[in-house]
Write an enzyme that holds these catalytic residues in place. Structure first.
Site, short mmCIF file in Angstrom:
data_model
loop_
_atom_site.label_atom_id
_atom_site.label_comp_id
_atom_site.label_asym_id
_atom_site.label_seq_id
_atom_site.Cartn_x
_atom_site.Cartn_y
_atom_site.Cartn_z
N ARG A 187 -112.93 -64.52 4.04
CA ARG A 187 -112.72 -66.30 3.96
C ARG A 187 -113.32 -66.70 5.20
O ARG A 187 -114.08 -67.65 5.21
CB ARG A 187 -111.29 -66.33 3.88
CG ARG A 187 -110.45 -66.05 2.76
CD ARG A 187 -109.10 -66.36 2.74
NE ARG A 187 -108.75 -67.77 2.91
CZ ARG A 187 -107.56 -68.23 3.12
NH1 ARG A 187 -106.51 -67.59 3.40
NH2 ARG A 187 -107.58 -69.53 3.44
N CYS A 244 -105.96 -70.67 11.34
CA CYS A 244 -106.07 -69.98 10.01
C CYS A 244 -106.65 -70.93 8.95
O CYS A 244 -107.28 -71.70 9.13
CB CYS A 244 -104.79 -69.28 9.62
SG CYS A 244 -103.48 -70.19 9.40
#
Length: 287
Positions: A187, A244
């Site tokens: 990611r 995040c």
């Protein structure tokens, strides 16, 4: 008072404590009903359920009409009301747990500290640690007297998207703030379009996957190992920002930093989901 972690044995030993409030924070980003379904099947005795999408998050759209990310912080008044509904008092010991290595429980740990409540801990090893000792489970939903917890001075810091953008634009290559991204490496590199339709990361950010804080059994690594791991990324926690995908697993890194004896880092609550929603903000790929 437990302020970081509590073991399953320690928690079991406090089970009759009227000031103990246990919160089941199980969740699944791909199946939003999974946490509540798991809670209904069985949970720790006395535990209430803390839903990530409602109780532990706020409106995705701010008063100014701007997108705030997938899991923005709840309004303080709403969070206090939720905690009181759960029976939390000023002198309550709160314990959060999940079945995911603490990735969701750490969010509640951070939120309590955001309201100035220090007596909050994550069950080390989560549900698996509890069940490995054959400790009791129940499907009964507790009824607790309403609590009276009050807001106090925050024990944690936050930064905004504007703060991070100013750091990126003013200090490319010599950032004054160290940004650490807790997402999985694919990611971070921009290779997982299923979860992150807009791939990449904040320019200059470093990657510390939250699962790297854990031992194979799902418990946190010891303080010395965590300190060594983070010292390679963060020179000064007071100048570090944890982020995040949406401000949830970043709290896991913040808890790990606390365990490592490196407190003081800030949370960027909107994180990547807020950042990438504005195409004017720069994006880096790879890494």
């Amino acid at each position: 008072m437990y302020t970081t972690l509590i073991t399953a044995s320690e928690l079991a030993g406090r089970s009759e404590d009227p000031k103990l409030v246990v919160v089941d924070c199980r969740h699944d980003l791909m199946n939003l009903a999974a946490g509540a379904d798991g809670y209904a099947i069985g949970h720790l005795p006395g535990a209430v359920f803390g839903d990530m999408e409602t109780a532990l998050s706020g409106s995705k759209i701010g008063a100014d009409g701007r997108f705030r990310g997938r899991h923005p912080l709840p309004e303080r008044v709403a969070l206090l009301a939720t905690l009181r509904d759960w029976g939390v008092d000023d002198d309550s010991q709160v314990v959060a747990y999940d079945a995911h290595g603490g990735m969701f429980a750490a969010r509640l740990w951070w939120l309590l500290r955001w309201l100035g409540h220090p007596a909050v801990a994550v069950l080390d090893g989560g549900l698996a640690a509890w069940q490995s000792q054959a400790l009791p489970m129940t499907a009964a939903v507790p009824v607790r007297p309403r609590g009276d917890v009050k807001e106090r001075a925050p024990l944690v810091r936050t930064v905004s998207a504007d703060d991070v953008l100013a750091n990126v634009l003013a200090n490319i290559g010599t950032e004054q703030l160290t940004v650490v991204d807790a997402r999985a490496p694919d990611r971070f590199r921009g290779e997982n379009e299923t979860i992150d339709p807009v791939g990449g990361h904040i320019p200059g950010a470093k990657n510390r996957f939250f699962k790297d804080n854990l031992q194979p059994d799902g418990r946190f690594k010891d303080a010395g190992q965590l300190n060594a791991d983070f010292a390679a990324l963060v020179a000064d926690p007071a100048k570090a920002v944890m982020q995040c995908g949406s401000g949830v697993t970043a709290c896991h890194n913040l808890l790990a930093l606390e365990l490592a004896g490196m407190p003081g880092a800030a949370l960027y609550p909107g994180s990547w989901s807020e950042w990438c929603a504005n195409p004017a903000r720069p994006v880096a790929m790879g890494g």
